[in-house]
Write a protein that holds these residues in place. Sequence first.
Motif, short mmCIF file in Angstrom:
data_model
loop_
_atom_site.label_atom_id
_atom_site.label_comp_id
_atom_site.label_asym_id
_atom_site.label_seq_id
_atom_site.Cartn_x
_atom_site.Cartn_y
_atom_site.Cartn_z
N GLU A 6 0.83 -1.21 0.00
CA GLU A 6 0.00 0.00 0.00
C GLU A 6 0.86 1.25 0.00
O GLU A 6 0.58 2.22 -0.73
N LEU A 7 1.91 1.26 0.80
CA LEU A 7 2.80 2.42 0.84
C LEU A 7 3.61 2.54 -0.45
O LEU A 7 3.79 3.64 -0.98
N LYS A 8 4.06 1.42 -0.94
CA LYS A 8 4.83 1.42 -2.20
C LYS A 8 4.03 2.04 -3.32
O LYS A 8 4.57 2.78 -4.17
N ASN A 9 2.74 1.78 -3.36
CA ASN A 9 1.89 2.26 -4.44
C ASN A 9 1.26 3.63 -4.17
O ASN A 9 0.42 4.08 -4.94
N ASN A 10 1.69 4.28 -3.09
CA ASN A 10 1.13 5.58 -2.74
C ASN A 10 2.26 6.54 -2.35
O ASN A 10 2.42 6.88 -1.17
N PRO A 11 3.06 6.99 -3.32
CA PRO A 11 4.21 7.85 -3.01
C PRO A 11 3.82 9.17 -2.36
O PRO A 11 4.59 9.71 -1.56
N SER A 12 2.65 9.71 -2.69
CA SER A 12 2.25 10.98 -2.06
C SER A 12 2.01 10.80 -0.57
O SER A 12 2.37 11.67 0.24
N LEU A 13 1.43 9.67 -0.16
CA LEU A 13 1.24 9.38 1.26
C LEU A 13 2.60 9.20 1.94
O LEU A 13 2.81 9.70 3.05
N CYS A 14 3.51 8.51 1.28
CA CYS A 14 4.85 8.31 1.84
C CYS A 14 5.54 9.65 2.08
O CYS A 14 6.18 9.86 3.13
N GLN A 15 5.42 10.57 1.13
CA GLN A 15 6.01 11.89 1.29
C GLN A 15 5.39 12.63 2.46
O GLN A 15 6.10 13.27 3.26
N GLU A 16 4.08 12.53 2.61
CA GLU A 16 3.39 13.21 3.71
C GLU A 16 3.84 12.64 5.06
O GLU A 16 4.13 13.40 6.01
N LEU A 17 3.91 11.32 5.17
CA LEU A 17 4.36 10.69 6.40
C LEU A 17 5.79 11.08 6.74
O LEU A 17 6.12 11.37 7.89
#
Length: 336
Positions: free
Chosen positions: A294-305
């Motif tokens: 899920e994180l791998k496929n959501n780079p914008s969420l990773c950046q926010e975190l």
Amino acid sequence: WIYPVRRGRFWLRLLNYFSFVFSSLYGIARSGKQDLIIVESPPLFIGFSALTASWLKKAPYIFNVSDLWPESAVQLGLVTNKTIIRATEWLEGYFYKKAYKLSAQTQGIVEGLRRKNVPSEDILFLPNGVDTELFQRRDKDRELEKSLGLEGKTVILYAGTMGYAHGIETALEAADILRNDEEVFFLFVGDGSERPKLEAIAQEKKLPNVRFIDFQPLEVIPRYYSLSSINLSTLRRYKLSEGVRPSKVFPALASGQPLIYVGEGEGAEIVKESGGGVVLEPENPELLARTILELKNNPSLCQELALKGRAYVVEHYSWDSLIRNWLGQLERTELS
């Protein structure tokens, strides 16, 4: 001088501990005048060095407790001999009683010391922190990336001690689940009593997406964080884990990647409060594998975190602010 033992049986570890206790006496004898002595436990037996130093230097000592030992070892089933348990519990109480102050690394340890009838006014609080200048967002170390063959990989980094309490088998099982995803790669940096067993599991399963790197000096670790896409911290499920704050959490958040925290208690609450990661229940490899994807496929969420996690530790867990607060506690207790 210490008797070196990377890992081994309980008696070998005792030999390692006591070799430092005795060799430290040489350094204590050669040191100059001291106003205050600070010792770190575990190993609990460093209390002998503390008592000797306090007597020789006519100075009080602060016992910095980073783990309630032997209680934690008993809960994990690592120490079962009742005679040894009784003897070490007596030593623990004696070293605590003779200390000028006790300093605890987690609120769980603070509560544990109170249960052992240590007065609240004798307990200081100094949690784990991080050098936010050393650990920060960096450009990828292309030379290291190439040498490890990690170009184009989504690197899941575990950097730290590999002990029984960490339950790293969960990460290996998740790696097995994700073995057909050629982009995901698990990198384990460090050493510990469980590493031979973990390497054996990886070899037995023929995991193509796992690599172990030997213990590295602190100043080198940021190079590995620069390669990470997602940082990982794991704990086994056991009672005292509720009061644990793994030290690896803080450089993991400071380095500018999202953190997956597998565990419960204080460490989990810090990650939640930081907004810099995802907290998962212990010993659930399927959930861990799914969260990685899920994180791998959501780079914008990773950046926010990543941004939230970095900002949080800079504000709350940089060593400068933690030490200033600790010294303030010490001054207030001296005045009271």
